[in-house]
Design an enzyme around this catalytic site. Structure first.
Site, PDB file in Angstrom:
ATOM      1  N   HIS A  99       0.839  -1.207   0.000  1.00 21.92           N
ATOM      2  CA  HIS A  99       0.000   0.000   0.000  1.00 21.92           C
ATOM      3  C   HIS A  99       0.870   1.251   0.000  1.00 21.92           C
ATOM      4  O   HIS A  99       0.624   2.196  -0.770  1.00 21.92           O
ATOM      5  CB  HIS A  99      -0.922  -0.002   1.213  1.00 21.92           C
ATOM      6  CG  HIS A  99      -1.717   1.256   1.375  1.00 21.92           C
ATOM      7  ND1 HIS A  99      -2.967   1.434   0.836  1.00 21.92           N
ATOM      8  CD2 HIS A  99      -1.423   2.421   2.018  1.00 21.92           C
ATOM      9  CE1 HIS A  99      -3.411   2.641   1.127  1.00 21.92           C
ATOM     10  NE2 HIS A  99      -2.490   3.260   1.851  1.00 21.92           N
ATOM     11  N   GLU A 100       1.883   1.284   0.853  1.00 29.74           N
ATOM     12  CA  GLU A 100       2.759   2.452   0.905  1.00 29.74           C
ATOM     13  C   GLU A 100       3.542   2.607  -0.390  1.00 29.74           C
ATOM     14  O   GLU A 100       3.800   3.735  -0.834  1.00 29.74           O
ATOM     15  CB  GLU A 100       3.701   2.349   2.104  1.00 29.74           C
ATOM     16  CG  GLU A 100       3.000   2.303   3.454  1.00 29.74           C
ATOM     17  CD  GLU A 100       2.007   3.444   3.672  1.00 29.74           C
ATOM     18  OE1 GLU A 100       2.204   4.524   3.101  1.00 29.74           O
ATOM     19  OE2 GLU A 100       1.019   3.240   4.396  1.00 29.74           O
ATOM     20  N   HIS A 103       1.716   4.618  -2.907  1.00 30.16           N
ATOM     21  CA  HIS A 103       1.881   6.076  -2.837  1.00 30.16           C
ATOM     22  C   HIS A 103       3.150   6.521  -3.564  1.00 30.16           C
ATOM     23  O   HIS A 103       3.163   7.578  -4.213  1.00 30.16           O
ATOM     24  CB  HIS A 103       1.926   6.530  -1.379  1.00 30.16           C
ATOM     25  CG  HIS A 103       0.629   6.377  -0.658  1.00 30.16           C
ATOM     26  ND1 HIS A 103      -0.572   6.818  -1.175  1.00 30.16           N
ATOM     27  CD2 HIS A 103       0.330   5.827   0.558  1.00 30.16           C
ATOM     28  CE1 HIS A 103      -1.550   6.552  -0.316  1.00 30.16           C
ATOM     29  NE2 HIS A 103      -1.021   5.954   0.730  1.00 30.16           N
ATOM     30  N   HIS A 107       3.346   9.068  -6.694  1.00 33.19           N
ATOM     31  CA  HIS A 107       4.247  10.225  -6.729  1.00 33.19           C
ATOM     32  C   HIS A 107       5.042  10.232  -8.027  1.00 33.19           C
ATOM     33  O   HIS A 107       5.193  11.267  -8.679  1.00 33.19           O
ATOM     34  CB  HIS A 107       5.188  10.176  -5.528  1.00 33.19           C
ATOM     35  CG  HIS A 107       5.898  11.468  -5.276  1.00 33.19           C
ATOM     36  ND1 HIS A 107       6.939  11.583  -4.389  1.00 33.19           N
ATOM     37  CD2 HIS A 107       5.729  12.716  -5.803  1.00 33.19           C
ATOM     38  CE1 HIS A 107       7.365  12.827  -4.373  1.00 33.19           C
ATOM     39  NE2 HIS A 107       6.647  13.539  -5.220  1.00 33.19           N
TER      40      HIS A 107
END
Length: 230
Positions: A99-100, A103, A107
């Site tokens: 999940h991280e 991100h 980006h």
């Protein structure tokens, strides 16, 4: 004003939702962190693999203390995983790590909602600092000033939480796809367990948005009601 039945309903209703969402994610995480992934990969290893697969070379992975303290820092391009997820080889750890990474991919790809959220961090922080100051005195002493200020501040927080929803939902969707495609999480029970953790975590962001929306609407209604009575 804090004894207004409507305010109490909003306050305790949203508080109950937030507590329930927090309980859901902690309960799901505690349960499925006991389910080992047959791949044997740790959170840090799957995170590095996902970054490599997406050609991301400028993001570093770090272990940090604290349960569920995992986050992606876009300013420093650092992926921070709690120690239990950094070293963990269970399906919950892999889900959170992926999940991280979602991100970090957002980006890299200049995903619009993430760009909006990054741009709104500063003003949202200021609004969050003003809210307690206005609510703990000025609301009683200068309601004509405090009410619109509170409405604007909660409006800013509400918009920030609204923007956060697609950012988090998209990162979760990316995590599920990449874990399935890499085979880090096996189909069936492992995938279902990983999905349960990520879906429970998503509820916390929904609760935060509903809470901010409720507060915003309350102060707007009070402000408009006061104007009609003038």
């Amino acid at each position: 004003m804090y004894f207004d039945p409507l305010y109490l309903l909003i306050f305790f209703g949203t508080m109950a939702l937030s507590v329930y969402a927090s309980w859901r994610v902690k309960s799901a995480y505690a349960r499925y962190s006991q389910v080992p992934a047959l791949s044997g990969l740790s959170g840090a290893q799957i995170a590095q693999r996902i970054l490599d697969l997406n050609g991301i070379r400028d993001v570093t992975i770090h272990a940090v203390r604290g349960q569920l303290s995992d986050h992606y820092d876009p300013s420093n391009k650092q992926l921070m995983l709690s120690e239990e997820n950094y070293y963990g080889t269970n399906v919950a750890a892999l889900g959170v790590a992926a999940h991280e990474c979602g991100h970090a991919i957002q980006h890299q790809q200049l995903y619009a909602p993430l760009q909006w959220r990054m741009a709104a961090v500063g003003i949202t922080t200021i609004a969050g600092q003003i809210i307690p100051f206005m609510g703990m005195g000025l609301l009683w002493l200068m309601p004509r000033i405090a009410l619109p200020v509170l409405a604007v501040c909660f409006g800013i927080v509400m918009v920030f939480q609204l923007i956060t929803l697609p950012v988090e939902f998209d990162a979760t969707a990316r995590a599920k796809r990449v874990l399935a495609s890499t085979g880090a999480v096996a189909p069936g029970a492992e995938t279902a367990a990983m999905s349960s953790v990520l879906d429970a975590a998503a509820l916390t962001y929904v609760a935060a948005f509903i809470s901010a929306l409720g507060q915003f609407l309350y102060y707007v209604m009070i402000m408009l009601g006061g104007r009609r009575n003038d």
